[in-house]
Design an enzyme around this catalytic site. Structure first.
Site, PDB file in Angstrom:
ATOM      1  N   ARG A 278       0.945  -1.263   0.060  1.00 54.93           N
ATOM      2  CA  ARG A 278      -0.052   0.193   0.100  1.00 54.93           C
ATOM      3  C   ARG A 278       0.947   1.238  -0.094  1.00 54.93           C
ATOM      4  NH1 ARG A 278      -5.174   1.582  -0.877  1.00 54.93           N
ATOM      5  NH2 ARG A 278      -5.699   3.420   0.501  1.00 54.93           N
ATOM      6  N   GLY A 358      -6.177   1.705   7.320  1.00 54.64           N
ATOM      7  CA  GLY A 358      -7.262   2.894   7.219  1.00 54.64           C
ATOM      8  C   GLY A 358      -8.461   2.419   7.036  1.00 54.64           C
ATOM      9  N   GLU A 383     -11.916 -17.040  31.856  1.00 57.81           N
ATOM     10  CA  GLU A 383     -10.754 -17.744  32.759  1.00 57.81           C
ATOM     11  C   GLU A 383      -9.819 -17.036  33.442  1.00 57.81           C
ATOM     12  OE1 GLU A 383     -10.674 -21.252  32.146  1.00 57.81           O
ATOM     13  OE2 GLU A 383     -11.516 -21.649  30.098  1.00 57.81           O
TER      14      GLU A 383
HETATM   15  C1  LIG Z   1     -16.631 -14.561  26.826  1.00 60.12           C
HETATM   16  C2  LIG Z   1     -16.518 -15.349  28.203  1.00 60.12           C
HETATM   17  C3  LIG Z   1     -16.677 -16.612  28.454  1.00 60.12           C
HETATM   18  C4  LIG Z   1     -16.780 -17.139  29.828  1.00 60.12           C
HETATM   19  N1  LIG Z   1     -16.893 -18.581  29.946  1.00 60.12           N
HETATM   20  C5  LIG Z   1     -16.698 -19.084  31.250  1.00 60.12           C
HETATM   21  C6  LIG Z   1     -16.900 -20.427  31.220  1.00 60.12           C
HETATM   22  O1  LIG Z   1     -16.815 -21.389  30.422  1.00 60.12           O
HETATM   23  N2  LIG Z   1     -17.047 -20.810  32.351  1.00 60.12           N
HETATM   24  C7  LIG Z   1     -17.039 -20.052  33.605  1.00 60.12           C
HETATM   25  O2  LIG Z   1     -17.088 -20.485  34.825  1.00 60.12           O
HETATM   26  N3  LIG Z   1     -16.960 -18.736  33.487  1.00 60.12           N
HETATM   27  C8  LIG Z   1     -16.916 -18.371  32.297  1.00 60.12           C
HETATM   28  N4  LIG Z   1     -16.723 -16.698  32.364  1.00 60.12           N
HETATM   29  C9  LIG Z   1     -16.619 -16.100  33.394  1.00 60.12           C
HETATM   30  C10 LIG Z   1     -15.222 -15.570  33.501  1.00 60.12           C
HETATM   31  O3  LIG Z   1     -14.523 -16.792  34.402  1.00 60.12           O
HETATM   32  C11 LIG Z   1     -15.307 -14.343  34.575  1.00 60.12           C
HETATM   33  O4  LIG Z   1     -15.764 -13.282  33.855  1.00 60.12           O
HETATM   34  C12 LIG Z   1     -13.967 -14.223  35.236  1.00 60.12           C
HETATM   35  O5  LIG Z   1     -13.754 -15.204  36.430  1.00 60.12           O
HETATM   36  C13 LIG Z   1     -14.249 -12.733  36.338  1.00 60.12           C
HETATM   37  O6  LIG Z   1     -15.380 -12.755  36.823  1.00 60.12           O
HETATM   38  P1  LIG Z   1     -16.636 -11.568  36.815  1.00 60.12           P
HETATM   39  O7  LIG Z   1     -16.811 -11.421  35.374  1.00 60.12           O
HETATM   40  O8  LIG Z   1     -17.710 -12.166  37.837  1.00 60.12           O
HETATM   41  O9  LIG Z   1     -15.779 -10.526  37.372  1.00 60.12           O
HETATM   42  P2  LIG Z   1     -15.552 -10.109  38.912  1.00 60.12           P
HETATM   43  O10 LIG Z   1     -14.954 -11.317  39.649  1.00 60.12           O
HETATM   44  O11 LIG Z   1     -17.146  -9.444  39.488  1.00 60.12           O
HETATM   45  O12 LIG Z   1     -14.659  -8.874  38.712  1.00 60.12           O
HETATM   46  C14 LIG Z   1     -14.781  -7.535  38.199  1.00 60.12           C
HETATM   47  C15 LIG Z   1     -13.440  -7.037  37.763  1.00 60.12           C
HETATM   48  O13 LIG Z   1     -12.719  -6.959  39.246  1.00 60.12           O
HETATM   49  C16 LIG Z   1     -11.471  -7.453  39.124  1.00 60.12           C
HETATM   50  N5  LIG Z   1     -11.012  -7.835  40.509  1.00 60.12           N
HETATM   51  C17 LIG Z   1     -11.645  -8.807  41.107  1.00 60.12           C
HETATM   52  N6  LIG Z   1     -10.917  -9.008  42.347  1.00 60.12           N
HETATM   53  C18 LIG Z   1      -9.926  -8.281  42.551  1.00 60.12           C
HETATM   54  C19 LIG Z   1      -9.139  -7.984  43.447  1.00 60.12           C
HETATM   55  N7  LIG Z   1      -8.873  -8.620  44.388  1.00 60.12           N
HETATM   56  N8  LIG Z   1      -8.282  -6.850  43.025  1.00 60.12           N
HETATM   57  C20 LIG Z   1      -8.194  -6.153  41.926  1.00 60.12           C
HETATM   58  N9  LIG Z   1      -9.133  -6.382  41.002  1.00 60.12           N
HETATM   59  C21 LIG Z   1     -10.072  -7.367  41.139  1.00 60.12           C
HETATM   60  C22 LIG Z   1     -11.363  -8.556  38.095  1.00 60.12           C
HETATM   61  O14 LIG Z   1     -10.212  -8.492  37.517  1.00 60.12           O
HETATM   62  C23 LIG Z   1     -12.390  -7.799  37.131  1.00 60.12           C
HETATM   63  O15 LIG Z   1     -11.630  -7.136  36.239  1.00 60.12           O
HETATM   64  C24 LIG Z   1     -16.363 -16.185  30.759  1.00 60.12           C
HETATM   65  C25 LIG Z   1     -16.227 -14.923  30.705  1.00 60.12           C
HETATM   66  C26 LIG Z   1     -16.497 -14.462  29.436  1.00 60.12           C
HETATM   67  C27 LIG Z   1     -16.336 -13.024  29.240  1.00 60.12           C
END
Ligand SMILES: Cc1cc2nc3c(=O)[nH]c(=O)nc-3n(C[C@H](O)[C@H](O)[C@H](O)COP(=O)(O)OP(=O)(O)OC[C@H]3O[C@@H](n4cnc5c(N)ncnc54)[C@H](O)[C@@H]3O)c2cc1C
Length: 409
Positions: A278, A358, A383
């Site tokens: 490009r 772009g 995970e």
């Molecule tokens: C597309 C997708 C597929 C998934 N598939 C599966 C599946 O097959 N099986 C399954 O069991 N789960 C699955 N999950 C869920 C995934 O495991 C959770 O999203 C993950 O463990 C975080 O939990 P939560 O979303 O409830 O966030 P929360 O636990 O509510 O946390 C919210 C935010 O706070 C942060 N946080 C939490 N504790 C602390 C701390 N002590 N200090 C600082 N920061 C912190 C976290 O990193 C996150 O950014 C999936 C999620 C997605 C997005």
């Protein structure tokens, strides 16, 4: 220290590459739009030994190690930037592996050969409406022992593969619940077991979420109202469900690293091909330092991530084959680093490459949106969220007293 792949590993990579580029790549946009895996693909993956790649041969699996699992993940993601198929692949590769390590012989004979053949999807269900990061605090689901079975009540959310498990396949999920609410420390009250997830599982009500990426594999959940589980489907020591979950997360995290790296490698390749030809202001884009310097930066980061990821895979193979002085804490550290770095850098790379393209990047003739939406799922939290990776890394570097929770013995 040997940085070469073996001949067997190189041949395996080539086989998966040929397969994925032929059978997967042409269908990724269609998958994104229909939300379905290409017809017949699951069977083809099974024939190539890509379903439950780590399942031992004794249970009908290919008996692959984590190096091979990561090589395949890279190649699947290079072909499917949306990473739907790599996700399908890696959830099984990691969680069926934990089950193969700790499940009862009878349950393994019953379930694992069907996973390897593509009749059952093998998933993971730990996350609940109260949260996914803090399994010990957020788990409300209970499993209760009756004379001839267990009975499960509660709800799991954001679970991968629920639609697949309740339509063309059947699901078997590594699931956690409280068996003993009074246990001390609390995590020893959590048991792991296999949950049946099928269209007509009595007491199970599935739901689906509408995702904005990796559309070929669904995310859903299920409410469980007295769902029955056979006694021999309890996994290992009933007090160690939490510990087994951590093993599974380590396994998943290294393959997630490989997946995001595969996606980023392909993104860079697409980008390099573009900036070589490009032209703007009379010269190829690649001749401008504003383009080639970010390429150099990202490539260097990605190669660092790749070394971390393959070291993590190597550690998994050493530690779980009992061959080494390293422990599962080393595995937790390196797999957390692989999961921390790769999804963030892959997202950055795909975003950068989109800039190079772009306006073309903003059309669906480009594949880049698939990757941007796909890899973001892993920095958002699938995970384990990024802060949880930082927490694990900090814990391993500073010592167990530097965590805000009780560490399992
Ligand atoms: C597309 C997708 C597929 C998934 N598939 C599966 C599946 O097959 N099986 C399954 O069991 N789960 C699955 N999950 C869920 C995934 O495991 C959770 O999203 C993950 O463990 C975080 O939990 P939560 O979303 O409830 O966030 P929360 O636990 O509510 O946390 C919210 C935010 O706070 C942060 N946080 C939490 N504790 C602390 C701390 N002590 N200090 C600082 N920061 C912190 C976290 O990193 C996150 O950014 C999936 C999620 C997605 C997005």
């Amino acid at each position: 220290m040997d940085f070469e792949f073996s001949q067997e590993e190189e041949m395996f990579r080539q086989t998966v590459r040929d397969f994925a580029q032929k059978e997967i790549r042409p269908y990724t946009r269609e998958m994104d739009e229909t939300g379905k895996l290409p017809k017949g693909l699951v069977k083809k993956m099974a024939d190539l030994g890509l379903l439950g790649i780590t399942i031992p041969e004794k249970y009908g699996g290919p008996g692959g190690n984590f190096m091979l699992a990561c090589i395949a993940a890279e190649e699947l993601a290079r072909a499917d930037l949306s990473i739907a198929i790599p996700v399908f692949y890696l959830v099984e590769a990691s969680w069926a592996w934990v089950f193969a390590r700790h499940g009862t012989e009878e349950a393994k004979q019953e379930i694992l050969p069907k996973v390897a053949k593509g009749e059952y999807f093998f998933g993971i269900a730990t996350t609940e409406p109260g949260g996914g990061s803090d399994i010990v605090g957020a788990t409300k689901t209970t499993i209760t022992e009756e004379s001839d079975k267990y009975v499960v009540n509660g709800e799991k959310v954001y679970i991968s593969g629920v639609r697949e498990s309740t339509t063309e396949m059947k699901g078997r999920y590594f699931t956690t619940a409280y068996l003993d609410k009074k246990a001390s420390p609390k995590h020893r009250g959590i048991a792991a077991f296999i949950l049946p997830v099928e269209k007509d599982t009595p007491g199970l009500t599935p739901t689906l979420f509408e995702d904005w990426g990796r559309m070929g594999i669904s995310t859903g959940g299920f409410a469980m109202d007295n769902v029955e589980v056979p006694k021999h489907w309890l996994i290992g020591d009933p007090k160690k469900g939490f510990v087994y979950s951590m093993e599974g997360f380590s396994a998943a995290r290294v393959i997630i690293g490989a997946t995001c790296i595969g996606c980023a490698l392909e993104g860079l390749e697409i980008g390099m091909n573009y900036i070589r030809q490009r032209k703007a202001f009379g010269k190829e884009l690649g001749k401008y330092e504003g383009i080639s310097f970010p390429l150099a930066e990202w490539y260097s980061k990605l190669m660092g991530d790749r070394l971390v990821m393959y070291k993590a895979a190597w550690l998994m193979d050493q530690v779980y084959a009992g061959k080494t002085k390293y422990s599962h804490f080393d595995v937790a550290l390196w797999t957390a680093m692989a999961k921390l770095r790769a999804p963030i850098d892959a997202f950055g790379i795909l975003n950068e490459v989109a800039d190079w393209h772009g306006a073309f990047a903003y059309t669906k003739d480009s594949e880049l949106d698939l990757g941007i939406r796909g890899v973001r799922s892993y920095s958002i939290g699938a995970e384990g969220g990024m802060n949880i990776m930082r927490l694990i890394i900090g814990r391993e570097l500073l010592g167990k007293e530097f965590v805000p929770y009780d560490r399992p013995k």
